[in-house]
Design a protein around this motif. Structure first.
Motif, PDB file in Angstrom:
ATOM      1  N   ASP A 274     -13.171   0.821   1.958  1.00  0.00           N
ATOM      2  CA  ASP A 274     -12.825   0.382   0.261  1.00  0.00           C
ATOM      3  C   ASP A 274     -11.427   1.362   0.519  1.00  0.00           C
ATOM      4  O   ASP A 274     -10.384   1.206   0.303  1.00  0.00           O
ATOM      5  N   ARG A 275     -11.269   2.542   1.819  1.00  0.00           N
ATOM      6  CA  ARG A 275     -10.125   2.931   1.852  1.00  0.00           C
ATOM      7  C   ARG A 275      -9.180   2.778   2.921  1.00  0.00           C
ATOM      8  O   ARG A 275      -9.703   2.626   3.851  1.00  0.00           O
ATOM      9  N   ILE A 276      -8.258   2.742   3.419  1.00  0.00           N
ATOM     10  CA  ILE A 276      -7.515   2.892   5.021  1.00  0.00           C
ATOM     11  C   ILE A 276      -7.855   3.932   5.204  1.00  0.00           C
ATOM     12  O   ILE A 276      -7.127   4.777   5.420  1.00  0.00           O
TER      13      ILE A 276
ATOM     14  N   THR B  99      -9.470  -4.960  10.429  1.00  0.00           N
ATOM     15  CA  THR B  99      -8.049  -4.439  11.232  1.00  0.00           C
ATOM     16  C   THR B  99      -7.135  -5.014  10.128  1.00  0.00           C
ATOM     17  O   THR B  99      -7.233  -6.132   9.846  1.00  0.00           O
ATOM     18  N   ILE B 100      -6.345  -3.888   9.916  1.00  0.00           N
ATOM     19  CA  ILE B 100      -4.757  -4.275   9.303  1.00  0.00           C
ATOM     20  C   ILE B 100      -3.826  -4.078   9.979  1.00  0.00           C
ATOM     21  O   ILE B 100      -3.500  -2.817  10.505  1.00  0.00           O
TER      22      ILE B 100
ATOM     23  N   LEU C 124      -1.380  -1.168  10.071  1.00  0.00           N
ATOM     24  CA  LEU C 124      -2.180   0.479   9.230  1.00  0.00           C
ATOM     25  C   LEU C 124      -3.562   0.670   9.928  1.00  0.00           C
ATOM     26  O   LEU C 124      -2.517   1.927   9.825  1.00  0.00           O
TER      27      LEU C 124
ATOM     28  N   LEU D   5     -10.628  -1.066   7.760  1.00  0.00           N
ATOM     29  CA  LEU D   5     -10.948  -0.691   5.875  1.00  0.00           C
ATOM     30  C   LEU D   5     -12.312  -1.053   6.265  1.00  0.00           C
ATOM     31  O   LEU D   5     -12.235  -2.566   6.561  1.00  0.00           O
TER      32      LEU D   5
END
Lengths: 462, 222
Positions: B166-168, B210-211, B214, B217
C-alpha cells in the motif's frame, strides 16, 4: 453582549468638544476684553490726571528767585471725579528739592525731563498708584531749570471701570456661548435622528419581515441604508439556498430511508425464506447509498464551514496529490483502472486549506472511478496556470459531460444519468471548496474524450 | 489471533463479534476504557480495535497510556469524525491505522489482517497474504499452496513489494534496493522482471498496480 462604552457617546463628544472650543475662544476674548478695558480706563483717568497735573504746574511761579506753588483748587476739584481714590502730589524745584507734597512718592525709572507728561505705575504704602510727572522749564534768572510736579492717584476708580466693562462683556460672551451650545445640541440631535430611526425600525422588525429599509434623502445616511439593505438581501438569498438545500437533502434522505424501511417490512413478512437474500441485498444497497449520501452531506457542510472560517496556508500540492492518489489506488486496486500522475511545474506550493482541498480531489477521483468504464484511465496532473497559480487537472476516459449539461452538473443534487447511483453532491463539494479558495472549477473534455475537471487555484497574492 | 474490540455501541459490537467469529477469529469486547484496561491486564491480545468516542475516558487516552507504557500492540482506530485532522492526530498518537464509521466489515477485516501481517512479518518466517504465502527463510512462494517458480530477482522484487504494501515505490526505489552499485541496470530490466512477476502472480490476491509517472503500488485484495 453590548460593546458600547458608557463614556463614548457621539452626542456627548460633539457637545463637549464644542464646549471646550467655545471656552477657549471665551478665554482668548476675555484676555482681549481685559486688555482693552484696562487701556480704556487708563486712557480716561490718565486724561484727568494729566489735566489736574497741568493745572498744578500752571500754579508754579517764581518768587524772590525761588520757585513756589499756588495750589489751584480746580485741580483738586478735578480729582474729586474719582471719589474713592486717594491723591498724592509732590512738587520739586530745579535743584530737586521738595517744594510741597509727599517727598517719598515713587520716581519714574529712566526719566528724561521734557514738556510732555510722563505716566508710570508705582506702589506707595501698599497702594497701587498711577502717577504722572509733569515738568516745566523755568528760565528766570537764578531759578532756571526743570520744575517737576508728580501727581499720583490710587487705581480704585480705574479698577471699577475695568471690572464693570469686563463684567458686561463677559456676560454677553457667556450668553452667546450658551446659545451656540444650545444650537449645536439641537443640530446634533437633528443629525442623529435618522440613525435612531433606523435602529428603532430594525429593532421592531420580526425575522420574517423581509421588506427593505425605505430610502433616505440624506446623503450621509444613504450608504448605511444601502449597506443594510444589501446585507439583508444576501442573508435572505443564503437563507433561500439553505432552505432549498435542506428540502433537497431531506427528500434524498427520506427517500432512501423509506426504501430501506419498505424492503425491511417486506422482508419481515416474507413467507418464502428463499427470497430473503435478495431482499437483504436490496436493503444493503439502499443502505450503502444512504451512507454515501450522509457522508457527502457532512463533507459538504464541512467544506462550506471551513470555507467560512479557515485561513489558507501554504500547502505542498504535489505531496497532497500523491497522497490522495495513493489512497485512491489502494482502495480501487482490485479494479482494472489505470492511474497516472504528472507534475510539470516548479512551484508546487500554493495557499490552500489542506483538509477541504483533499476532500475535493478525492471526490473528483471517486467520481471518475464511479462514472467511468471498467478499463478507465484516470490521470492527475499538476500544472502552472496562466494566472500564475496552479491547475489541478483530473482526466478520465469515461463518457464525459456534454457542454450543455456542464452547468447543471455543478448544481447540488442534480444527477445527469439515472443509471449510476450518486449523491449528486460530489461536484457541488468541489465547487464549494474552489469558492473558498477563490479558485475556479472548469469542466472540459479530456484528450481521451472523457471528462477533464480543472481546479484553478489562484496564485499567491503578494 | 485474538482481538479486543473497545466500542460502546452494543449492536455494532455484537455484529463485529459475530462477523469475526464466523471468520474463525475470537473477538473480545469491552464497553469502556476502564473495562478494556482490566482485559488488557489479564490477557494478551494481538490487535486492538478502538473506538474514539467512549463514555468516560476517550479512546485517545487509552491509546496514549498504552504507548506511554511502551506496549507495541497494533491499534486500529474507529472514528466517526471524518475530518482528516482527526485521523492524522490518531496516527500521531500511535494508532497504526484508522477507519471512518460507517465502515464495511470486509474492509475492517482486511485492515486487521494487514496490521497483523505487518506485525508478524518480523516474528515468523512464513508470511501469508491472502492466498499467497512467502517463506522468508527459504525464499519460496506458494499460491493456493502450489509452489510458484520465481527467479531470484523476481523473489527480491516480490519481497520488496510485500514489505511496502500500500505504499508507492518509484522505479528509483526499486533500482536502489535491487541492484548493487556496480551492477548496470536499465529501467527496461525492472519492467521485464515486473511483467514476469505479474504473470506468475496472476492467480494470487496480490495486485501490483502501475501508477504512470509515479511508480508502483502493491495491495493485497483479500
Amino acid at each position: 453582549m453590548s460593546t458600547t462604552e458608557p463614556d463614548y457617546s457621539l452626542r456627548r463628544r460633539l457637545l463637549s468638544r464644542t464646549a471646550i472650543l467655545l471656552l477657549m475662544v471665551l478665554l482668548l476674548l476675555s484676555a482681549g476684553v481685559w486688555h482693552y478695558a484696562r487701556q480704556a480706563a487708563d486712557f480716561s483717568y490718565d486724561r484727568l490726571l494729566n489735566s489736574a497735573s497741568l493745572s498744578i504746574i500752571e500754579g508754579v511761579f517764581v518768587r524772590n528767585g525761588q520757585p513756589d506753588l499756588d495750589l489751584p483748587y480746580a485741580a483738586m476739584e478735578m480729582m474729586q471725579l474719582a471719589p474713592s481714590d486717594k491723591v498724592f502730589y509732590r512738587v520739586t524745584d530745579q535743584a530737586g528739592a521738595l517744594i510741597t507734597g509727599y517727598p517719598d512718592l515713587p520716581q519714574p525709572p529712566n526719566f528724561e525731563p521734557s514738556h510732555e507728561p510722563h505716566f508710570y505705575n508705582g506702589d506707595y504704602n501698599g497702594d497701587a498708584l498711577r502717577l504722572v510727572m509733569q515738568s516745566k522749564r523755568l528760565t528766570e534768572a537764578g531759578a532756571s531749570g526743570w520744575v517737576h510736579v508728580t501727581l499720583a492717584q490710587t487705581r480704585n476708580a480705574r479698577q471699577e471701570l475695568l471690572a464693570d466693562m469686563l463684567y458686561k462683556a463677559l456676560l454677553t460672551l457667556a450668553g452667546i456661548m450658551l446659545l451656540t451650545l444650545a444650537i449645536v445640541w439641537l443640530g446634533i440631535n437633528r443629525a442623529l435622528q435618522p440613525l435612531s430611526l433606523i435602529s428603532r425600525t430594525l429593532q421592531l422588525r420580526t425575522p420574517s419581515d423581509t421588506r427593505r429599509l425605505s430610502a433616505t434623502p440624506i446623503q450621509e445616511i444613504a450608504p448605511l441604508v444601502e449597506a443594510i439593505n444589501s446585507y439583508q438581501q444576501q442573508l435572505l438569498q443564503n437563507l433561500d439556498t439553505m432552505k432549498m438545500f435542506i428540502a433537497d437533502a431531506s427528500h434524498q434522505i427520506r427517500t432512501a430511508l423509506s426504501a430501506t424501511q419498505a424492503q425491511l417490512d417486506i422482508a419481515t413478512q416474507v413467507a418464502d425464506p428463499a427470497t430473503l437474500p435478495h431482499r437483504l441485498e436490496k436493503i444493503r444497497q439502499e443502505h450503502v447509498r444512504l451512507t454515501r449520501l450522509t457522508n457527502q452531506l457532512l463533507a459538504h457542510a464541512m467544506v462550506v464551514h471551513r470555507g467560512d472560517t479557515q485561513h489558507l496556508e501554504p500547502v505542498d500540492i504535489d505531496t497532497l496529490l500523491k497522497q490522495v492518489l495513493t489512497e485512491c489506488v489502494r482502495d480501487h486496486a482490485h479494479l482494472d483502472i489505470e492511474f497516472g500522475y504528472h507534475c510539470s511545474c516548479d512551484t508546487r506550493v500554493c495557499a490552500a486549506d489542506r483538509v477541504s482541498l483533499r476532500e475535493a480531489i478525492r471526490n473528483l477521483l471517486d467520481n471518475a472511478v464511479r462514472y467511468g468504464p471498467d478499463n478507465n484511465q484516470i490521470s492527475l496532473t499538476l500544472a502552472t496556470a496562466p494566472n500564475a497559480g496552479l491547475d489541478i487537472i483530473v482526466d478520465d476516459s469515461g463518457p464525459g459531460i456534454p457542454p450543455h449539461l456542464r452547468r447543471q452538473a455543478l448544481q447540488r443534487f442534480s444527477r445527469l444519468t439515472a443509471a449510476k447511483e450518486g449523491s449528486g453532491l460530489g461536484l457541488a463539494i468541489v465547487q464549494a471548496v474552489m469558492q473558498a479558495h477563490d479558485g475556479e472549477l472548469i469542466i472540459e473534455s479530456s484528450p481521451a474524450n472523457g471528462l477533464r475537471v480543472r481546479l484553478r487555484l489562484a496564485g499567491q497574492r503578494a | 489471533m485474538r482481538m479486543l474490540l473497545i466500542e460502546d455501541n452494543d449492536t455494532l459490537a455484537d455484529a463485529c463479534r459475530e462477523y469475526f467469529c464466523n471468520l474463525g477469529h475470537p473477538l473480545d469486547w469491552a464497553g469502556s476504557v476502564e473495562q478494556a484496561e482490566r482485559n488488557l491486564s489479564f490477557d494478551d491480545f494481538d490487535l486492538l480495535i478502538l473506538d474514539i468516542n467512549l463514555p468516560g475516558r476517550s479512546g485517545y487516552q487509552l491509546l496514549q497510556s498504552l504507548r506511554a507504557q511502551g506496549r507495541r500492540i497494533p491499534v486500529l482506530v474507529l472514528t466517526a469524525r471524518a475530518e482528516v485532522d482527526d485521523r492524522v492526530s490518531a496516527l500521531d498518537l500511535g494508532a497504526d491505522d484508522y477507519l471512518v464509521k460507517p465502515f464495511d466489515f470486509r474492509e475492517l477485516a482486511a485492515r486487521c489482517r494487514a496490521l497483523l501481517r505487518r506485525e508478524r512479518g518480523d516474528a515468523s518466517n512464513l508470511m501469508r497474504y491472502g492466498n499467497l504465502s512467502y517463506d522468508l527463510a527459504a525464499q519460496t512462494v506458494r499460491i493456493n499452496d502450489q509452489p510458484v517458480d520465481l527467479r531470484p530477482r523476481e523473489i527480491q522484487l516480490l519481497e520488496l513489494f510485500l514489505k511496502n504494501l500500500d505504499r508507492i515505490l518509484t522505479k528509483d526505489d526499486i533500482a536502489n534496493r535491487l541492484y548493487t552499485f556496480n551492477e548496470a541496470y536499465t529501467p527496461n530490466a525492472i519492467e521485464q522482471a515486473l511483467t514476469r512477476l505479474r504473470k506468475q502472480l496472476a492467480d494470487s490476491t496480490l495486485i501490483i498496480k502501475t501508477i504512470r509517472g509515479l511508480g508502483y503500488l502493491a495491495h493485497v485484495n483479500d
